[in-house]
Design a protein around this motif. Structure first.
Motif, PDB file in Angstrom:
ATOM      1  N   ALA A 180      77.167  47.966  69.261  1.00  0.00           N
ATOM      2  CA  ALA A 180      77.437  48.356  71.101  1.00  0.00           C
ATOM      3  C   ALA A 180      77.478  47.383  71.950  1.00  0.00           C
ATOM      4  O   ALA A 180      78.243  47.305  72.625  1.00  0.00           O
ATOM      5  CB  ALA A 180      76.030  49.373  71.383  1.00  0.00           C
ATOM      6  N   PHE A 181      76.913  46.382  71.718  1.00  0.00           N
ATOM      7  CA  PHE A 181      77.015  45.071  72.463  1.00  0.00           C
ATOM      8  C   PHE A 181      78.162  44.349  72.271  1.00  0.00           C
ATOM      9  O   PHE A 181      78.634  43.622  72.994  1.00  0.00           O
ATOM     10  CB  PHE A 181      75.656  43.799  72.275  1.00  0.00           C
ATOM     11  CG  PHE A 181      74.569  44.450  73.085  1.00  0.00           C
ATOM     12  CD1 PHE A 181      74.733  43.969  74.546  1.00  0.00           C
ATOM     13  CD2 PHE A 181      73.403  44.785  72.708  1.00  0.00           C
ATOM     14  CE1 PHE A 181      73.837  44.301  75.497  1.00  0.00           C
ATOM     15  CE2 PHE A 181      72.430  45.169  73.666  1.00  0.00           C
ATOM     16  CZ  PHE A 181      72.701  44.758  75.024  1.00  0.00           C
ATOM     17  N   GLY A 183      81.181  61.350  72.301  1.00  0.00           N
ATOM     18  CA  GLY A 183      80.082  61.257  70.914  1.00  0.00           C
ATOM     19  C   GLY A 183      78.755  60.903  71.644  1.00  0.00           C
ATOM     20  O   GLY A 183      78.509  60.055  72.244  1.00  0.00           O
ATOM     21  N   ASP A 184      77.801  62.273  71.298  1.00  0.00           N
ATOM     22  CA  ASP A 184      76.493  62.053  71.597  1.00  0.00           C
ATOM     23  C   ASP A 184      75.596  61.614  70.506  1.00  0.00           C
ATOM     24  O   ASP A 184      74.233  61.785  70.477  1.00  0.00           O
ATOM     25  CB  ASP A 184      75.986  63.269  72.269  1.00  0.00           C
ATOM     26  CG  ASP A 184      76.277  64.432  71.775  1.00  0.00           C
ATOM     27  OD1 ASP A 184      76.621  64.258  70.312  1.00  0.00           O
ATOM     28  OD2 ASP A 184      76.108  65.632  72.153  1.00  0.00           O
ATOM     29  N   GLY A 185      76.114  61.193  69.394  1.00  0.00           N
ATOM     30  CA  GLY A 185      75.551  60.738  68.317  1.00  0.00           C
ATOM     31  C   GLY A 185      74.713  59.400  68.252  1.00  0.00           C
ATOM     32  O   GLY A 185      74.809  58.960  69.507  1.00  0.00           O
ATOM     33  N   ARG A 186      74.438  58.830  67.165  1.00  0.00           N
ATOM     34  CA  ARG A 186      73.409  57.674  67.160  1.00  0.00           C
ATOM     35  C   ARG A 186      74.459  56.226  67.958  1.00  0.00           C
ATOM     36  O   ARG A 186      73.788  55.910  68.704  1.00  0.00           O
ATOM     37  CB  ARG A 186      73.321  57.133  65.692  1.00  0.00           C
ATOM     38  CG  ARG A 186      72.611  58.021  64.782  1.00  0.00           C
ATOM     39  CD  ARG A 186      72.696  57.758  63.379  1.00  0.00           C
ATOM     40  NE  ARG A 186      73.782  58.534  62.732  1.00  0.00           N
ATOM     41  CZ  ARG A 186      73.557  59.460  61.754  1.00  0.00           C
ATOM     42  NH1 ARG A 186      72.561  59.770  61.600  1.00  0.00           N
ATOM     43  NH2 ARG A 186      74.864  60.015  61.194  1.00  0.00           N
ATOM     44  N   ASN A 227      75.028  57.098  71.731  1.00  0.00           N
ATOM     45  CA  ASN A 227      73.779  56.927  72.516  1.00  0.00           C
ATOM     46  C   ASN A 227      73.760  55.534  72.693  1.00  0.00           C
ATOM     47  O   ASN A 227      73.463  55.037  73.691  1.00  0.00           O
ATOM     48  CB  ASN A 227      72.646  57.676  71.749  1.00  0.00           C
ATOM     49  CG  ASN A 227      71.252  57.417  72.603  1.00  0.00           C
ATOM     50  OD1 ASN A 227      70.974  56.305  72.729  1.00  0.00           O
ATOM     51  ND2 ASN A 227      70.747  58.586  72.845  1.00  0.00           N
ATOM     52  N   LEU A 228      73.945  54.611  72.088  1.00  0.00           N
ATOM     53  CA  LEU A 228      73.345  53.275  71.865  1.00  0.00           C
ATOM     54  C   LEU A 228      74.607  52.550  72.788  1.00  0.00           C
ATOM     55  O   LEU A 228      74.227  51.673  73.573  1.00  0.00           O
ATOM     56  CB  LEU A 228      73.362  52.467  70.511  1.00  0.00           C
ATOM     57  CG  LEU A 228      72.213  52.994  69.730  1.00  0.00           C
ATOM     58  CD1 LEU A 228      72.309  52.346  68.298  1.00  0.00           C
ATOM     59  CD2 LEU A 228      71.026  52.643  70.437  1.00  0.00           C
ATOM     60  N   CYS A 229      75.725  52.948  72.618  1.00  0.00           N
ATOM     61  CA  CYS A 229      76.698  52.583  73.387  1.00  0.00           C
ATOM     62  C   CYS A 229      77.014  52.705  74.725  1.00  0.00           C
ATOM     63  O   CYS A 229      76.945  52.050  75.732  1.00  0.00           O
ATOM     64  CB  CYS A 229      78.356  52.826  72.971  1.00  0.00           C
ATOM     65  SG  CYS A 229      78.852  52.029  71.383  1.00  0.00           S
ATOM     66  N   ALA A 230      76.447  54.108  75.104  1.00  0.00           N
ATOM     67  CA  ALA A 230      76.292  54.525  76.343  1.00  0.00           C
ATOM     68  C   ALA A 230      75.263  53.733  77.125  1.00  0.00           C
ATOM     69  O   ALA A 230      75.256  53.227  78.239  1.00  0.00           O
ATOM     70  CB  ALA A 230      75.924  55.844  76.543  1.00  0.00           C
ATOM     71  N   VAL A 264      65.441  53.004  71.793  1.00  0.00           N
ATOM     72  CA  VAL A 264      65.505  53.555  70.430  1.00  0.00           C
ATOM     73  C   VAL A 264      64.644  54.506  69.691  1.00  0.00           C
ATOM     74  O   VAL A 264      65.157  55.405  68.874  1.00  0.00           O
ATOM     75  CB  VAL A 264      65.892  52.317  69.293  1.00  0.00           C
ATOM     76  CG1 VAL A 264      67.209  51.568  69.822  1.00  0.00           C
ATOM     77  CG2 VAL A 264      64.670  51.453  69.076  1.00  0.00           C
ATOM     78  N   LYS A 265      63.483  54.494  70.283  1.00  0.00           N
ATOM     79  CA  LYS A 265      62.626  55.317  69.613  1.00  0.00           C
ATOM     80  C   LYS A 265      62.789  56.789  69.540  1.00  0.00           C
ATOM     81  O   LYS A 265      62.563  57.543  68.461  1.00  0.00           O
ATOM     82  CB  LYS A 265      61.154  55.188  70.159  1.00  0.00           C
ATOM     83  CG  LYS A 265      60.186  54.402  69.038  1.00  0.00           C
ATOM     84  CD  LYS A 265      58.718  54.542  69.564  1.00  0.00           C
ATOM     85  CE  LYS A 265      57.994  54.024  68.264  1.00  0.00           C
ATOM     86  NZ  LYS A 265      56.723  53.259  68.951  1.00  0.00           N
ATOM     87  N   PRO A 266      63.324  57.335  70.556  1.00  0.00           N
ATOM     88  CA  PRO A 266      63.573  58.605  70.686  1.00  0.00           C
ATOM     89  C   PRO A 266      64.846  59.203  69.622  1.00  0.00           C
ATOM     90  O   PRO A 266      65.238  60.364  69.410  1.00  0.00           O
ATOM     91  CB  PRO A 266      64.164  59.070  72.303  1.00  0.00           C
ATOM     92  CG  PRO A 266      63.455  57.968  72.909  1.00  0.00           C
ATOM     93  CD  PRO A 266      63.601  56.822  72.026  1.00  0.00           C
TER      94      PRO A 266
END
Ligand SMILES: [Zn+2]
Ligand SMILES: [Zn+2]
Length: 315
Positions: free
Chosen positions: A140-141, A159-162, A165-168, A282-284
């Motif tokens: 993502a970084f 996209g709301d997947g793994r 989420n991290l990119c957002a 990331v835990k959620p």
């Protein structure tokens, strides 16, 4: 050792020989590993990979300067001598292997061989189940490492997947106009809880309104949607690979002077720092944990639409 192996099919092997570390490689005893979309694609035949799956891992180095310490590892194993490597483009080394993806056994096993220079020590304060996210957070970084993000850039993440989420989360620290567009209200709710705007694919979104669109859909519908939403002279970042051939009218890229940026692996040190500081949550994302012995069930579960990250407890 135990290992989750992809041959003609996927199986858990109980007594696979431990990997033989090559020159400059050390053995890492894996404690926790994450299942990623790429693993699921490999099982479907992407890259024609055969061997031990898995490239997101945390473990303990068995030898080398970091012996006894918890480590994570970059996945591209470069030759460091070719022209590409000498230019500093080692993640693109034409002679590279890639852990769990290309000619290099992966981390869904008790032991993995990793080049020493790929290893990063994990800060003591970071538990394994957080550190195991270093690889996807680094990916993502890679977006801000490749393009300049301004605070007023309107950014749409598809996209709301793994990975979406991290990119957002990474982009929302750089711009206050990030919107994630997804299909799953439960996954979007995780982003909403972090103060990130969300929309359903079915919601109306103005065409040609985004400065930057990031495609994390893993679907062949991602790029056409991105092209519809990006403004003239805007930028589309492709974060996910889609197997096979997609067709698209390319003229809009010329007419609207759209920049298309492919984006893959990213900086581990930045990712570890962000995880340690709690900048990225990331835990959620952890949906389930399985023992390595139950690896087949874990892979099955990771394919469910409702599931985000499935972790394998190895140690
Ligand atoms: Zn991955
Ligand atoms: Zn090289």
């Amino acid at each position: 050792m135990r290992a989750l192996v992809l041959d003609d099919r996927v199986s858990v092997q109980e007594s696979r020989p431990a990997p033989n570390p090559g020159e400059g490689e050390v053995l890492v005893r894996v404690s926790c590993a994450g299942i990623c979309e790429t693993d699921l694609q490999l099982i479907k035949g992407y890259m024609g990979f055969r061997g031990v799956l898995g490239h997101e891992f945390v473990g303990v180095a068995e030898s080398g300067p970091l012996a006894g310490r918890r480590v994570v590892g970059e996945i591209n194993c470069a030759c460091w001598t070719c022209e590409t490597c000498r230019k500093g483009l080692n993640t693109h080394c034409p002679n590279r292997t890639v852990i769990g993806i290309l000619n290099h056994d992966g981390a869904f096993a008790d032991l993995i061989a990793v080049p020493q220079r790929n290893l990063h020590a994990v800060p003591d304060a970071l538990p394994d189940e957080i550190a195991v996210f270093t690889e996807p957070v680094a990916a993502a970084f890679q977006i801000p490492a490749q393009i300049t993000i301004r605070p007023d850039d309107r950014i749409i993440v598809l996209g709301d997947g793994r990975l979406g989420n991290l990119c957002a989360q990474v982009l929302a620290r750089l711009s206050n106009r990030v919107t994630v567009v997804g299909k799953h209200p439960q996954k979007l709710a995780l982003l909403k809880a972090l103060g990130i705007a969300t929309a359903l694919v079915s919601d109306p979104i103005d065409d040609r309104s985004a400065d930057i669109v990031v495609d994390c859909t893993g679907s062949d519908t991602g790029l056409p949607t991105a092209l519809r939403l990006v403004r003239p002279r805007g930028t589309i970042v492709l974060k996910t690979t889609v197997a096979g051939t997609q067709t698209l009218p390319w003229a809009p890229f010329v007419i609207d002077e759209v920049t298309l940026v492919g984006s893959r692996c990213g900086p581990f040190d930045r990712a570890l720092e962000a995880l340690e500081r709690g900048e990225i949550s990331v835990k959620p994302l952890i949906s389930e944990r399985y023992d390595l012995n139950k690896g087949l069930e874990a892979l099955e579960r990771a394919q469910a639409k409702s599931v985000l990250k499935v972790l394998l407890n190895v140690a």
